[in-house]
Design an enzyme around this catalytic site. Structure first.
Site, PDB file in Angstrom:
ATOM      1  N   ASP A 219      -4.483 -20.085  -0.779  1.00  0.00           N
ATOM      2  CA  ASP A 219      -4.553 -19.639   0.609  1.00  0.00           C
ATOM      3  C   ASP A 219      -4.027 -20.779   1.478  1.00  0.00           C
ATOM      4  O   ASP A 219      -4.468 -21.916   1.316  1.00  0.00           O
ATOM      5  CB  ASP A 219      -6.022 -19.332   0.969  1.00  0.00           C
ATOM      6  CG  ASP A 219      -6.145 -18.230   2.010  1.00  0.00           C
ATOM      7  OD1 ASP A 219      -5.182 -18.026   2.771  1.00  0.00           O
ATOM      8  OD2 ASP A 219      -7.213 -17.588   2.060  1.00  0.00           O
TER       9      ASP A 219
ATOM     10  N   HIS B 247       2.603 -20.757   7.642  1.00  0.00           N
ATOM     11  CA  HIS B 247       1.164 -20.467   7.578  1.00  0.00           C
ATOM     12  C   HIS B 247       0.650 -20.312   6.157  1.00  0.00           C
ATOM     13  O   HIS B 247      -0.556 -20.282   5.934  1.00  0.00           O
ATOM     14  CB  HIS B 247       0.851 -19.204   8.380  1.00  0.00           C
ATOM     15  CG  HIS B 247       0.981 -19.426   9.860  1.00  0.00           C
ATOM     16  ND1 HIS B 247      -0.085 -19.715  10.658  1.00  0.00           N
ATOM     17  CD2 HIS B 247       2.067 -19.463  10.667  1.00  0.00           C
ATOM     18  CE1 HIS B 247       0.321 -19.893  11.911  1.00  0.00           C
ATOM     19  NE2 HIS B 247       1.642 -19.746  11.933  1.00  0.00           N
TER      20      HIS B 247
HETATM   21  C1  GDG Z   1      -2.230 -16.544   7.060  1.00  0.00           C
HETATM   22  C2  GDG Z   1      -2.480 -17.341   5.787  1.00  0.00           C
HETATM   23  C3  GDG Z   1      -3.858 -18.926   7.122  1.00  0.00           C
HETATM   24  C4  GDG Z   1     -10.608 -10.181   8.630  1.00  0.00           C
HETATM   25  N1  GDG Z   1     -11.244  -9.012   8.558  1.00  0.00           N
HETATM   26  C5  GDG Z   1     -11.506  -8.629   9.807  1.00  0.00           C
HETATM   27  C6  GDG Z   1     -11.037  -9.594  10.666  1.00  0.00           C
HETATM   28  N2  GDG Z   1     -10.468 -10.547   9.908  1.00  0.00           N
HETATM   29  C7  GDG Z   1      -9.849 -11.754  10.449  1.00  0.00           C
HETATM   30  C8  GDG Z   1     -10.640 -12.979  10.101  1.00  0.00           C
HETATM   31  C9  GDG Z   1      -9.578 -14.063  10.231  1.00  0.00           C
HETATM   32  C10 GDG Z   1      -8.298 -13.361   9.826  1.00  0.00           C
HETATM   33  O1  GDG Z   1      -8.566 -11.972   9.871  1.00  0.00           O
HETATM   34  C11 GDG Z   1      -7.863 -13.723   8.423  1.00  0.00           C
HETATM   35  O2  GDG Z   1      -7.372 -15.008   8.470  1.00  0.00           O
HETATM   36  P1  GDG Z   1      -6.927 -15.809   7.164  1.00  0.00           P
HETATM   37  O3  GDG Z   1      -6.720 -17.209   7.512  1.00  0.00           O
HETATM   38  O4  GDG Z   1      -7.984 -15.645   6.138  1.00  0.00           O
HETATM   39  O5  GDG Z   1      -5.625 -15.105   6.557  1.00  0.00           O
HETATM   40  P2  GDG Z   1      -4.180 -14.427   6.996  1.00  0.00           P
HETATM   41  O6  GDG Z   1      -4.291 -13.593   8.192  1.00  0.00           O
HETATM   42  O7  GDG Z   1      -3.644 -13.781   5.791  1.00  0.00           O
HETATM   43  O8  GDG Z   1      -3.227 -15.601   7.388  1.00  0.00           O
HETATM   44  C12 GDG Z   1      -3.805 -18.070   5.867  1.00  0.00           C
HETATM   45  C13 GDG Z   1      -3.499 -18.113   8.348  1.00  0.00           C
HETATM   46  O9  GDG Z   1      -2.242 -17.475   8.173  1.00  0.00           O
HETATM   47  C14 GDG Z   1      -3.411 -18.990   9.583  1.00  0.00           C
HETATM   48  O10 GDG Z   1      -2.395 -19.927   9.473  1.00  0.00           O
HETATM   49  O11 GDG Z   1      -5.176 -19.402   7.270  1.00  0.00           O
HETATM   50  O12 GDG Z   1      -3.968 -18.881   4.742  1.00  0.00           O
HETATM   51  O13 GDG Z   1      -2.454 -16.480   4.664  1.00  0.00           O
HETATM   52  O14 GDG Z   1      -9.459 -14.494  11.551  1.00  0.00           O
HETATM   53  O15 GDG Z   1     -11.702 -13.087  10.970  1.00  0.00           O
HETATM   54  N3  GDG Z   1     -11.163  -9.502  12.012  1.00  0.00           N
HETATM   55  C15 GDG Z   1     -11.805  -8.417  12.510  1.00  0.00           C
HETATM   56  N4  GDG Z   1     -12.262  -7.430  11.714  1.00  0.00           N
HETATM   57  C16 GDG Z   1     -12.154  -7.487  10.388  1.00  0.00           C
HETATM   58  O16 GDG Z   1     -12.572  -6.574   9.685  1.00  0.00           O
HETATM   59  N5  GDG Z   1     -11.966  -8.314  13.824  1.00  0.00           N
END
Ligand code: GDG
Length: 725
Positions: A371, A164
């Protein structure tokens, strides 16, 4: 029936300890929704850590039972394991390294030991859940060793792996003391997926540099197995975000925020606290925007949500202090009684509130330094039902490969970032709609469900392909079948490759001349009027003629360029050019000069760079370099660069052993065909022959179009002797 087992560090449910009891809190992460329908289906299961340190066996059993009811199987980890495996190796070694922050990486033997031990623990937990026919899908950087551990225990298993986070350039990976183990660990899978083609390229390069294994069309031959590598950009549950943003609750929240903010326009930033996210740079850029364009003061606010994370790791605590100070400084400097430049929240919010922020914001600032994908960018797009709003997106987020209609920026370039914010704020509605429409269609179509389907289909296909391309050892039973067919036939065609098939390789190719035994064997076969023996080789015609020209055999030389029926003259397969040799020979000479032990072989219509005598590692590195160099120079020409056994050969495209063999088939109409060969060039022959032909690959080859394989030239000769009876 086969089952599907999902494995990730965390389970999609978190078990929390409250004063009186344990509560089970489902996670809302993208992966959990994407795979929800999979792991809950009949008999399937998700294996992972439930996020809780259990106190005793009784509690362990209780948690196990509760989770089992929802298709989950917990792996219980101790506090020491979480410290060394998770916060240690995963988050303080792999995470910074894979995100190009090597200055933050630590290299602790104890952390590595814990990483190995916990991967083994996961392996045992998965094995306890699976049968031999099951499909296992492993996720992410905490479990890089798991595919190989599983492979050792279950050689036939179907194993997929998805990373990921980014896969960085080899230069980063090479720093890791445990790089070979990690890469080998991943190669235990049958299919390895990344978010982008770029990460996949880095991985293939690393595999070649670290282990000396090369790939063709995204496929790596690892011992007796072909491993597929591909890009699968992960999507989101589009409808879920679209619906959340359209919900009454979200609208109500938005109305409350709007009232408090008056007419101030909103730029939004949402991240987990992490140094990879570029939060400080983003704040500096916002400050610059207010300095450079004073007209935006009191008109625009930045709403910044930072979700607490990994605060046990020192760099995260430092980053938190830096962000707090920056926000404080900017707000203190610019704020007025009526206007707050930055609304900063250090907490997480429920989905509906998140959705209302997506609704409220005109601009989303997604500007990570690195990212893997970044789902926030996609969620913002999915929430914008009125097609308005502007996404500012870092070129170094995986999402930028897909969302090219965003304003794509370099996150370290604070000037560019400030200008992009200004551009977003003045962007005409028409342009916003145009960009947003394209992005919404893409996010809707390539959602998390299609991502899951695509990966699992590709995994099943990879396995099926492995099985159909697996060659059968030429054991006594098929050998007898072959002999029966041979004896029954009246016109037999024997297509025999030379090097690696009839004779072993010699460090100096000119010393691999045929021995007396081989000459007698070939003569005896060719003397039989029912046989037609063709030596089908990549060698130049002069050498073949010198070594075997006195025998009543036919020749296909230079991989199909030159043909000669026994007793006839040589003829060209078709008219060809060779004036390109003048231009490319100096390139090969350069590599000879730089690589002791390598040399050039010149044939009439091809040039070959040999590196069998070069130091193994250096040879592999130089071969990759030369291959890149030549691919560049021969693109858009009718030349082809071919990788053989310790050789690179430049030749005319379109002519190969297969096209040449076809000519013999059409002229001779045999009722028995035997083809023997040891490398990729012989695969062209195997593929060109009808299915009933006896095609035999010599040496180890996990992936061949041949029906059978034998171990060595010695076994080839034994087989040929059997034909003589
Ligand atoms: C890894 C990789 C890759 C955030 N704040 C709140 C909240 N979120 C949710 C967002 C989003 C998720 O968290 C973050 O997703 P990301 O993709 O930005 O990053 P990681 O979780 O670190 O993930 C990344 C991912 O894996 C998938 O393969 O994209 O690059 O690092 O869904 O909405 N959700 C809620 N409250 C919050 O305050 N409910």
């Amino acid at each position: 029936m086969s089952r599907t087992i999902i494995v990730s560090n965390r389970l999609p449910t978190k078990v929390l300890r409250t004063e009186e009891s344990l509560t089970f809190q489902p996670s809302e992460g993208g992966l959990a929704t994407g795979l929800g329908s999979i792991y809950r289906a009949d008999g399937n299961v998700w294996v992972g850590w439930p996020g809780l340190f259990v106190q005793d066996a009784e509690e362990e059993q209780y948690v196990t039972e509760q989770l089992a009811a929802d298709s989950m199987a917990p792996v219980f980890l101790t506090e020491a394991e979480i410290r060394d495996f998770y916060e240690g190796f995963s988050n303080s070694t792999l995470w910074p390294t894979f995100h190009y922050f090597t200055q933050f990486a630590t290299y602790e033997q104890a952390h590595w030991d814990a990483y190995v031990a916990v991967n083994e623990k996961f392996c045992a937990a998965v094995l306890a859940q699976t049968g031999p026919d099951d499909i296992i899908w492993v996720h992410d950087y905490q479990l890089l060793l798991l595919p190989e551990l599983l492979r050792r225990a279950r050689p036939e298993a179907t194993i997929g792996f998805f990373l990921h986070i980014p896969f960085p350039s080899y230069e980063l990976i090479r720093v890791l003391p445990w790089r070979s183990e990690l890469i080998r660990g991943m190669l235990g899978a049958d299919l390895i997926g990344f978010h982008t083609f770029g990460y996949m390229r880095h991985f293939l390069d690393t595999v070649s540099q670290v282990l000396g294994l090369s790939a063709i069309n995204g496929q790596i031959e690892v011992e007796q197995r072909a491993v597929r590598v591909d890009a699968f950009p992960m999507g989101i549950d589009y409808e879920r975000y679209a619906q959340a943003a359209a919900s009454e609750v979200a609208k109500e929240h938005e109305a409350v925020y709007r009232e408090a903010l008056h007419d101030v326009r909103v730029i939004l930033s949402i991240d987990r606290l992490d140094y990879t996210k570029g939060i400080a740079q983003r704040l500096r850029a916002f400050e610059l925007l207010l300095q450079r364009y004073p007209e935006w003061r009191e008109q625009v606010s930045l709403i910044m949500l930072v979700v607490p994370s990994r605060d046990q790791v020192a760099q995260y605590a430092d980053l938190k202090v830096e962000i707090d100070e920056l926000v404080g400084r900017i707000n203190a400097h610019f704020r007025t009684i009526a206007w707050n430049p930055i609304h900063y929240f250090y907490r997480s919010l429920p989905l509906e509130e998140l959705a209302s922020l997506y609704r409220l914001a005109e601009v989303a600032l997604v500007t990570p330094m690195r990212d893997g994908m970044n789902l926030v960018a996609k969620e913002f797009v999915a929430s914008k039902a009125d097609q308005r709003g502007v996404l500012i997106l870092s070129e170094r987020a995986g999402a930028a490969r897909e969302l090219s209609d965003a304003l794509i920026i370099n996150p370290t370039d604070i000037n560019q970032l400030a200008e992009a914010m200004h551009e977003a704020l003045v962007m005409p509605e028409e342009e916003q709609i145009q960009r947003m429409t394209v992005m919404r269609a893409l996010v809707k179509r390539y959602n998390v469900f299609s991502w899951t389907r695509l990966f699992l289909n590709q995994l099943a296909y990879t396995k099926m392909k492995q099985q159909t391309l697996a060659t059968e050892t030429l054991t006594p039973a098929p050998t007898n079948q072959l002999l029966d067919a041979y004896h029954a036939a009246s016109q037999r065609l024997l297509l025999l490759d030379y090097d690696g098939t009839l004779v072993d390789f010699h460090p100096n190719p000119q010393r691999a001349q045929p021995d007396q035994e081989l000459r007698l064997l070939l003569r005896a076969l060719a003397d039989n009027p029912r046989n037609r023996v063709v030596i089908i080789s990549g060698r130049d015609r002069g050498t073949l003629e010198k070594w075997l020209g006195d025998l009543p055999v036919d020749f296909i030389a230079e991989h199909g360029v030159w043909l000669r029926a026994a007793g006839d003259e040589w003829s060209l397969f078709q008219p060809l050019r060779n004036d390109w040799k003048r231009e490319l020979r100096p390139v090969l000479e350069l590599y000879v000069a730089r690589t002791a032990g390598s040399f050039i072989e010149e044939k009439d219509y091809s040039l070959v760079w040999h590196y069998r005598r070069v130091d193994t590692e250096l040879g592999a590195v130089r071969a990759r370099e030369l291959l890149n160099h030549l691919s560049f120079m021969t693109s858009n020409t009718d030349l082809q660069v071919m990788e053989g056994n310790k050789v690179l050969e430049i030749k005319n495209a379109g002519i190969n052993k297969g096209t040449a063999a076809t000519r013999w088939l059409s002229q001779y109409s045999p009722d028995f065909i035997l083809a023997l060969g040891d490398d990729r060039t012989d695969e062209d022959t195997f593929r060109a022959l009808p299915p009933e032909a006896f095609t035999v690959r010599v040496g180890s080859a996990p992936h061949s179009s041949a029906r059978f394989h034998v171990g060595s030239p010695t076994e080839v000769r034994q087989l040929l002797r059997k034909l003589l009876g």
